[in-house]
Write an enzyme that holds these catalytic residues in place. Structure first.
Site, PDB file in Angstrom:
ATOM      1  N   GLU A   1       0.802  -1.218   0.000  1.00 48.22           N
ATOM      2  CA  GLU A   1       0.000   0.000   0.000  1.00 48.22           C
ATOM      3  C   GLU A   1       0.840   1.276   0.000  1.00 48.22           C
ATOM      4  O   GLU A   1       0.803   2.060   0.954  1.00 48.22           O
ATOM      5  CB  GLU A   1      -0.967  -0.007   1.200  1.00 48.22           C
ATOM      6  CG  GLU A   1      -1.886  -1.207   1.201  1.00 48.22           C
ATOM      7  CD  GLU A   1      -3.036  -1.106   2.201  1.00 48.22           C
ATOM      8  OE1 GLU A   1      -3.071  -0.143   2.974  1.00 48.22           O
ATOM      9  OE2 GLU A   1      -3.897  -1.995   2.188  1.00 48.22           O
TER      10      GLU A   1
ATOM     11  N   GLU B   1      -4.952  -8.562   0.599  1.00 52.21           N
ATOM     12  CA  GLU B   1      -5.614  -8.260   1.871  1.00 52.21           C
ATOM     13  C   GLU B   1      -7.099  -8.056   1.634  1.00 52.21           C
ATOM     14  O   GLU B   1      -7.488  -7.371   0.674  1.00 52.21           O
ATOM     15  CB  GLU B   1      -5.095  -6.971   2.529  1.00 52.21           C
ATOM     16  CG  GLU B   1      -3.756  -7.103   3.185  1.00 52.21           C
ATOM     17  CD  GLU B   1      -3.302  -5.813   3.863  1.00 52.21           C
ATOM     18  OE1 GLU B   1      -4.152  -5.003   4.283  1.00 52.21           O
ATOM     19  OE2 GLU B   1      -2.083  -5.625   3.953  1.00 52.21           O
TER      20      GLU B   1
HETATM   21  C1  FCB Z   1      -4.348  -2.104   5.444  1.00 55.16           C
HETATM   22  C2  FCB Z   1      -2.964  -2.396   5.964  1.00 55.16           C
HETATM   23  C3  FCB Z   1      -2.926  -3.467   7.033  1.00 55.16           C
HETATM   24  C4  FCB Z   1      -4.087  -3.338   7.988  1.00 55.16           C
HETATM   25  C5  FCB Z   1      -5.393  -3.259   7.236  1.00 55.16           C
HETATM   26  C6  FCB Z   1      -6.611  -3.192   8.120  1.00 55.16           C
HETATM   27  O1  FCB Z   1      -4.400  -0.808   4.957  1.00 55.16           O
HETATM   28  O2  FCB Z   1      -2.131  -2.799   4.916  1.00 55.16           O
HETATM   29  O3  FCB Z   1      -1.690  -3.393   7.684  1.00 55.16           O
HETATM   30  O4  FCB Z   1      -3.903  -2.267   8.809  1.00 55.16           O
HETATM   31  O5  FCB Z   1      -5.378  -2.150   6.392  1.00 55.16           O
END
Ligand code: FCB
Length: 491
Positions: free
Chosen positions: A191, A393
């Site tokens: 990210e 994620e």
């Molecule tokens: C993302 C992050 C991760 C976690 C999630 C909820 O933005 O990459 O580390 O905090 O959100």
């Protein structure tokens, strides 16, 4: 087992027979046999052991030790003590049937000053972790940078300084050399939008700076750092499978007005195309450069050869997805998905307003919307049909707690996972090549500015005792991984 409930997403008629169900039609939606069923974590959020074995502070150690920055003054100094408990954690992953695990390498543990040789004790931790994963039959997926920049590099200018990109390439070479014989799947950055725009724009993340020009400079150097790291990995790791994890924004204009469409264009530029452009296409789009020209001198910032560096060959794109962004041309904003700050994380587009439609949310306050995941998968596939996709994620924070029987029941998370996996299945059935899904997160952990107040784990952690208890969603996910299928949604 908790039932899944009706999904607003359902369009079973659009599913092809290829992935729709098994030949026996066992009432499930099947995924490809080699689909990776994973979970993700990151170093600062779980490891603890902040000053052991030569590790020095990262920007997150400094930031969380600064009063007022993190909820409750929480820090990752101990976190969930994974540094000492990784063997038990991997056993739990194996018992839950995970086939892949995405973790990140802590730069200040491996190369504390951001310069010079690696600290072997730091690398040893990751060697042991990886060996333990491989023995358990779990594919390791290593992320090189999940936000924990060595403080010394921040003191020298941080990501707004070009040298940080070079440093990142050198660090990548050290890690690739140490782990490349046993880790084949790598992700360079996690990210980068958050690193640049929450770290240097709105300041809600470390290092907490608030300068729109610096945020844009950071973004460019993250693109460059990605390219340097990709080259280092490609040069060292045989059979490399390389990706980057982007938190792409599914941007939805609030109305059909031309003004809202323009707001969406702007947010797409500085929220998505600022990374997709260089990394996938080797260019920055003209409209992005125009929108931000008053904040940064792009001609000076971009050196010749940068486009080619950032446009390193990839084997997949990793998408991190939680919730869409509804935008309009004017305020006031009703959504604080990226935290609250008087400084904007949207340089050049500060006047765009963000909205929160009525409907279910997670305990982060983030609207739940599985269509957004399908939308992003389709969009990236259209841009680069040759590149497979990974969901690196996706997940949900809930009000989890152990009931008097000691169980942690999280039916909302099961419904969330089900609907988002159904969206992935729909993408697969429409010919989009998705290789795997990594739930955020394997276990409860330090949730950045929210400290320990938000629980995203499959596994509940009692932070005082470090006791781990799989939540009911973990058992549900274990079944999904075992069958390679989710229950067919109710019609
Ligand atoms: C993302 C992050 C991760 C976690 C999630 C909820 O933005 O990459 O580390 O905090 O959100």
């Amino acid at each position: 087992m908790t039932s899944v409930g009706a999904s607003p997403f359902l369009r079973p008629s659009g599913l092809s027979t290829a992935t729709r169900s098994s030949p026996a039609d066992d009432g499930r939606l099947h995924f490809p046999p080699d689909f990776l069923w994973g979970a993700a974590t990151s170093a600062y959020q779980i490891e603890g052991a902040a000053d052991e074995d030569g590790r020095t502070p990262s920007i997150w150690d400094t930031f969380s030790a600064t009063p007022g920055r993190v909820h409750h003054g929480d820090t990752g100094a101990i976190a969930v003590d994974h540094y000492h408990r990784f063997r038990d954690d991997v056993t739990l992953m194996r018992d839950l049937g995970l086939t892949a695990y995405r973790f990140s390498v802590s730069w200040p543990r491996v190369q504390p000053t951001g310069h010079g040789p690696a600290v072997e004790r730091g690398l040893d931790f990751y060697r042991q972790l990886v060996d333990t994963l491989l023995e358990a039959g779990i594919t390791p997926v290593a992320t090189l940078y999940h936000w924990d920049l060595p403080q010394e590099l921040e003191d020298a200018g941080g990501w707004p300084a070009r040298d940080t990109a070079e440093r990142f390439g050198a660090y990548a070479a050290l890690v690739a050399e140490a782990l490349g014989d046993r880790v084949k799947r790598w992700t360079t950055l996690n990210e980068p939008w958050c690193s640049a725009f929450l770290g240097y724009g709105s300041g809600v993340h470390a290092p907490g700076r608030t300068d729109p020009g610096d945020a844009l400079r950071a973004a460019h150097h993250l693109n460059l750092g990605h390219g340097h790291a990709a080259a280092a990995l490609r040069a060292t790791v045989r059979d490399l499978h390389l990706s980057v994890s982007l938190n792409l924004h599914q941007v939805i204009p609030l109305t059909d007005s031309a003004a809202d469409a323009e707001a969406a264009r702007r947010i797409d530029a500085v929220g998505n195309r600022i990374f997709l452009g260089p990394m996938l296409h080797g260019r920055y789009d003209e409209d992005l450069l125009r929108d931000t020209a008053h904040l940064v001198d792009w001609d000076r910032l971009i050196h010749s050869g940068d486009a080619a560096t950032a446009h390193a060959p990839l084997d997949a794109v990793g998408i991190n997805y939680y919730t869409p962004a509804w935008v309009s041309a004017d305020g006031p904003s009703s959504s604080a998905v990226h935290g609250t700050s008087s400084a904007s994380p949207w340089p050049g587009s500060e006047s765009v307003a963000f909205h929160q439609p009525a409907g279910p949310t997670s305990t982060m306050g983030w609207p739940i919307n599985a269509d957004g995941l399908f939308g992003l998968l389709s969009r990236v596939h259209e841009e680069r049909p040759d590149l497979p996709l990974l969901i690196t994620e996706n997940g949900m924070a809930c009000e989890d707690y152990p009931n008097p029987e000691g169980e942690v029941r999280d039916p909302e998370r099961i419904a969330y996972l089900h609907d988002h996996l159904a969206a992935v299945h729909r993408a697969l059935s429409e010919g989009i090549d998705v290789h795997g899904y990594f739930q955020w997160s394997f276990m409860d952990n330090f949730e950045w500015a929210y400290g320990y107040a938000k629980r995203f784990g499959m596994v509940y952690v009692d932070f005082a005792t470090q006791r781990r208890t799989p939540k009911s969603s973990a058992y549900w996910y274990a079944e999904v991984a075992r069958h390679g299928a989710i229950p067919r949604p109710e019609q």
